[in-house]
Design a protein around this motif. Structure first.
Motif, PDB file in Angstrom:
ATOM      1  N   ASP A   1       0.833  -1.202   0.000  1.00  0.00           N
ATOM      2  CA  ASP A   1       0.000   0.000   0.000  1.00  0.00           C
ATOM      3  C   ASP A   1       0.870   1.256   0.000  1.00  0.00           C
ATOM      4  O   ASP A   1       0.589   2.237  -0.699  1.00  0.00           O
ATOM      5  CB  ASP A   1      -0.930   0.007   1.213  1.00  0.00           C
ATOM      6  CG  ASP A   1      -1.874  -1.185   1.231  1.00  0.00           C
ATOM      7  OD1 ASP A   1      -2.366  -1.552   0.147  1.00  0.00           O
ATOM      8  OD2 ASP A   1      -2.103  -1.748   2.313  1.00  0.00           O
ATOM      9  N   VAL A   2       1.928   1.224   0.797  1.00  0.00           N
ATOM     10  CA  VAL A   2       2.849   2.364   0.846  1.00  0.00           C
ATOM     11  C   VAL A   2       3.537   2.556  -0.493  1.00  0.00           C
ATOM     12  O   VAL A   2       3.688   3.677  -0.988  1.00  0.00           O
ATOM     13  CB  VAL A   2       3.882   2.162   1.972  1.00  0.00           C
ATOM     14  CG1 VAL A   2       4.939   3.269   1.936  1.00  0.00           C
ATOM     15  CG2 VAL A   2       3.200   2.129   3.332  1.00  0.00           C
ATOM     16  N   PHE A   3       3.942   1.441  -1.111  1.00  0.00           N
ATOM     17  CA  PHE A   3       4.623   1.528  -2.405  1.00  0.00           C
ATOM     18  C   PHE A   3       3.725   2.166  -3.458  1.00  0.00           C
ATOM     19  O   PHE A   3       4.182   2.997  -4.259  1.00  0.00           O
ATOM     20  CB  PHE A   3       5.043   0.129  -2.857  1.00  0.00           C
ATOM     21  CG  PHE A   3       5.669   0.088  -4.227  1.00  0.00           C
ATOM     22  CD1 PHE A   3       6.874   0.721  -4.485  1.00  0.00           C
ATOM     23  CD2 PHE A   3       5.045  -0.596  -5.268  1.00  0.00           C
ATOM     24  CE1 PHE A   3       7.449   0.685  -5.743  1.00  0.00           C
ATOM     25  CE2 PHE A   3       5.611  -0.642  -6.530  1.00  0.00           C
ATOM     26  CZ  PHE A   3       6.813   0.004  -6.764  1.00  0.00           C
ATOM     27  N   GLU A   4       2.461   1.813  -3.474  1.00  0.00           N
ATOM     28  CA  GLU A   4       1.545   2.404  -4.445  1.00  0.00           C
ATOM     29  C   GLU A   4       1.476   3.915  -4.279  1.00  0.00           C
ATOM     30  O   GLU A   4       1.479   4.662  -5.259  1.00  0.00           O
ATOM     31  CB  GLU A   4       0.158   1.781  -4.273  1.00  0.00           C
ATOM     32  CG  GLU A   4      -0.795   2.076  -5.408  1.00  0.00           C
ATOM     33  CD  GLU A   4      -2.046   1.229  -5.324  1.00  0.00           C
ATOM     34  OE1 GLU A   4      -2.492   0.725  -6.378  1.00  0.00           O
ATOM     35  OE2 GLU A   4      -2.569   1.055  -4.203  1.00  0.00           O
ATOM     36  N   ARG A   5       1.456   4.371  -3.042  1.00  0.00           N
ATOM     37  CA  ARG A   5       1.437   5.816  -2.774  1.00  0.00           C
ATOM     38  C   ARG A   5       2.759   6.465  -3.177  1.00  0.00           C
ATOM     39  O   ARG A   5       2.785   7.565  -3.744  1.00  0.00           O
ATOM     40  CB  ARG A   5       1.153   6.047  -1.281  1.00  0.00           C
ATOM     41  CG  ARG A   5       1.062   7.501  -0.864  1.00  0.00           C
ATOM     42  CD  ARG A   5      -0.164   8.191  -1.433  1.00  0.00           C
ATOM     43  NE  ARG A   5      -0.285   9.549  -0.949  1.00  0.00           N
ATOM     44  CZ  ARG A   5      -0.969   9.901   0.140  1.00  0.00           C
ATOM     45  NH1 ARG A   5      -1.567   8.959   0.869  1.00  0.00           N
ATOM     46  NH2 ARG A   5      -1.048  11.153   0.514  1.00  0.00           N
ATOM     47  N   GLN A   6       3.870   5.799  -2.886  1.00  0.00           N
ATOM     48  CA  GLN A   6       5.182   6.336  -3.265  1.00  0.00           C
ATOM     49  C   GLN A   6       5.272   6.540  -4.777  1.00  0.00           C
ATOM     50  O   GLN A   6       5.767   7.575  -5.243  1.00  0.00           O
ATOM     51  CB  GLN A   6       6.295   5.391  -2.808  1.00  0.00           C
ATOM     52  CG  GLN A   6       6.548   5.345  -1.319  1.00  0.00           C
ATOM     53  CD  GLN A   6       7.538   4.246  -0.967  1.00  0.00           C
ATOM     54  OE1 GLN A   6       7.457   3.125  -1.469  1.00  0.00           O
ATOM     55  NE2 GLN A   6       8.482   4.552  -0.095  1.00  0.00           N
ATOM     56  N   VAL A   7       4.811   5.548  -5.534  1.00  0.00           N
ATOM     57  CA  VAL A   7       4.877   5.637  -6.992  1.00  0.00           C
ATOM     58  C   VAL A   7       4.052   6.813  -7.498  1.00  0.00           C
ATOM     59  O   VAL A   7       4.485   7.554  -8.394  1.00  0.00           O
ATOM     60  CB  VAL A   7       4.400   4.314  -7.631  1.00  0.00           C
ATOM     61  CG1 VAL A   7       4.215   4.475  -9.135  1.00  0.00           C
ATOM     62  CG2 VAL A   7       5.412   3.204  -7.349  1.00  0.00           C
ATOM     63  N   GLN A   8       2.887   7.018  -6.925  1.00  0.00           N
ATOM     64  CA  GLN A   8       2.060   8.165  -7.324  1.00  0.00           C
ATOM     65  C   GLN A   8       2.801   9.472  -7.094  1.00  0.00           C
ATOM     66  O   GLN A   8       2.761  10.386  -7.933  1.00  0.00           O
ATOM     67  CB  GLN A   8       0.749   8.166  -6.533  1.00  0.00           C
ATOM     68  CG  GLN A   8      -0.201   7.025  -6.878  1.00  0.00           C
ATOM     69  CD  GLN A   8      -1.381   6.959  -5.925  1.00  0.00           C
ATOM     70  OE1 GLN A   8      -1.492   7.737  -4.979  1.00  0.00           O
ATOM     71  NE2 GLN A   8      -2.271   6.007  -6.170  1.00  0.00           N
ATOM     72  N   GLU A   9       3.512   9.562  -5.977  1.00  0.00           N
ATOM     73  CA  GLU A   9       4.185  10.808  -5.626  1.00  0.00           C
ATOM     74  C   GLU A   9       5.508  10.997  -6.369  1.00  0.00           C
ATOM     75  O   GLU A   9       6.095  12.084  -6.308  1.00  0.00           O
ATOM     76  CB  GLU A   9       4.390  10.870  -4.104  1.00  0.00           C
ATOM     77  CG  GLU A   9       3.054  10.987  -3.369  1.00  0.00           C
ATOM     78  CD  GLU A   9       3.194  11.028  -1.866  1.00  0.00           C
ATOM     79  OE1 GLU A   9       4.292  10.707  -1.350  1.00  0.00           O
ATOM     80  OE2 GLU A   9       2.212  11.368  -1.194  1.00  0.00           O
ATOM     81  N   LEU A  10       5.984   9.962  -7.069  1.00  0.00           N
ATOM     82  CA  LEU A  10       7.142  10.145  -7.948  1.00  0.00           C
ATOM     83  C   LEU A  10       6.783  10.995  -9.158  1.00  0.00           C
ATOM     84  O   LEU A  10       7.665  11.536  -9.829  1.00  0.00           O
ATOM     85  CB  LEU A  10       7.687   8.794  -8.414  1.00  0.00           C
ATOM     86  CG  LEU A  10       8.418   7.943  -7.375  1.00  0.00           C
ATOM     87  CD1 LEU A  10       8.834   6.617  -7.985  1.00  0.00           C
ATOM     88  CD2 LEU A  10       9.626   8.670  -6.810  1.00  0.00           C
ATOM     89  N   GLY A  11       5.500  11.080  -9.457  1.00  0.00           N
ATOM     90  CA  GLY A  11       5.052  11.936 -10.552  1.00  0.00           C
ATOM     91  C   GLY A  11       5.067  11.237 -11.895  1.00  0.00           C
ATOM     92  O   GLY A  11       5.542  10.104 -12.034  1.00  0.00           O
TER      93      GLY A  11
END
Length: 382
Positions: A249-259
């Protein structure tokens, strides 16, 4: 079966994994990073730039401990890798004066000022223009990070400029939480190293490879760079996450915030990764990215929404380490495959040699590595 029995059945394989991790660490002597003259030894020499947030020590042959240092230190390191050894293996020196004909030894270990980094790239690597920044995982002493990366570079023979980022892991299985916090402690420093590599006029492309808990650190550093500067530097083209110990779940959010202008991401996973089974237990039973089941529709649906992410399931492959946690570096066929792709500047998930991609956004295929089925999912591409 009652609840106590079910709990014991769940815990048994995890305790086995814990025991294997402990045994592997205990088998290694300490104090072996003493430079050795190799003369005309027929081994392979690996020159690497090591950046570390570990605390320095005066203890002979140790150099850096598992404790947290006061800042970021750079070291110019050369390792001699012995000839005629199995791919994926490390022949640990039996003591400080190792035998370069049959053991891994360091031949150079010199502190390097930050101001000399560009000169290091120029002097050591001539026309090589691609850098591979590697971030190790949990339960890794400094010497193990150096020898482990030297083994991978020697076996892949990819002709990239090797950069190792070694963060403060104590190298003890009982210090999982400490190691996790040490990864958090180090993310700004890794961001600095990645920024410096991308900014170097001697580097055209940067590939980031991270293993296990190091994947959390790598993605967090990239996320920090993206949030600060609006995007990840364009020279950072590919990110390879091997058995990532990352909350899905955290990884999915991280990827979104990479832009939207983020690197392509390749993830090597295995459902029978015993070390990640232990991590999942410690993390409240939340699935780790490195152990996802690609046959589960929920993960397929999430991947379908992800752009430029390829997940390669290596569950069916035999060989490698006993925990199935370091297959990317210890399984002969996969090591060779990664080396070929890195040397050719290819994406890890490209069709030729690995898979014949099926369908549109998400595909599954049978790979040719060791005649074993390799399931591959690829997110949609813009």
């Amino acid at each position: 079966m009652n609840e106590a029995g079910a709990f014991a059945r769940t815990l048994a394989p995890l305790l086995g994994a814990l025991g294997l991790l402990a045994l592997s660490a205990c088998a290694r002597p300490e104090g072996v990073l003493v430079p050795v003259a190799v003369g005309d030894s027929p081994g392979t020499r690996v020159d690497m730039l090591v950046a570390t947030t570990r605390a320095a020590t005066d203890a002979s042959g140790v150099v850096f401990t598992g404790e947290r240092g006061d800042g970021l230190a750079f070291t110019d390191v050369a390792v001699s890798v012995p000839p005629n050894r199995p791919v994926g293996s490390i022949q640990w020196p039996s003591g400080p004066n190792g035998d370069p004909a049959r053991e891994f030894v360091v031949t150079r270990l010199e502190p390097l000022p930050r101001t000399d980094i560009v000169s290091w790239f120029k002097a050591r690597h001539g026309q090589k223009r691609r850098a591979l920044v590697f971030v190790h995982g949990f339960n890794t002493r400094f010497d193990a990070s150096v020898f482990g990366y030297a083994q991978f570079i020697a076996d892949t023979d990819a002709s990239l400029v090797p950069v190792l980022f070694s963060w403060p892991s104590r190298g003890r299985v009982t210090d999982y939480v400490y190691d996790r916090e040490s990864a958090n402690f180090s993310r700004s420093d890794l961001a600095y190293v990645l920024t410096a590599a991308a900014a170097s006029p001697k580097v055209d492309e940067v590939v980031v490879m991270a293993h296990s808990m190091g994947a959390w650190l790598a993605v967090e550093a990239l996320r920090q760079m993206a949030l600060k500067n609006g995007r990840v530097p364009a020279k950072i083209t590919n990110v390879v996450l091997a058995s990532p110990d990352l909350d899905i779940d955290v990884f999915e959010r991280q990827v979104q915030e990479l832009g939207p202008n983020r690197p392509k991401i390749t993830i090597f996973v295995s459902r029978n990764d015993k070390a990640l089974g232990l991590s999942r237990f410690l993390a409240g039973q939340v699935t780790r990215v490195g152990a996802v089941d690609l046959n589960d529709p929920q993960y397929a649906a999430r991947l379908e929404r992800a752009r430029d992410i390829t997940v390669v399931d290596l569950t069916a492959l035999q060989g490698g380490d006993a925990l199935n946690h370091s297959v990317f570096a210890t399984q002969q066929d996969i090591v060779g495959l990664i080396g070929t792709r890195l040397a050719g500047g290819q994406d890890m998930g490209e069709e030729q040699g690995l898979v014949a991609r099926v369908g549109g956004g998400v595909g599954a295929a049978v790979g040719t590595v060791a005649a074993a089925p390799i399931l591959v999912f690829s997110g949609g591409r813009n």
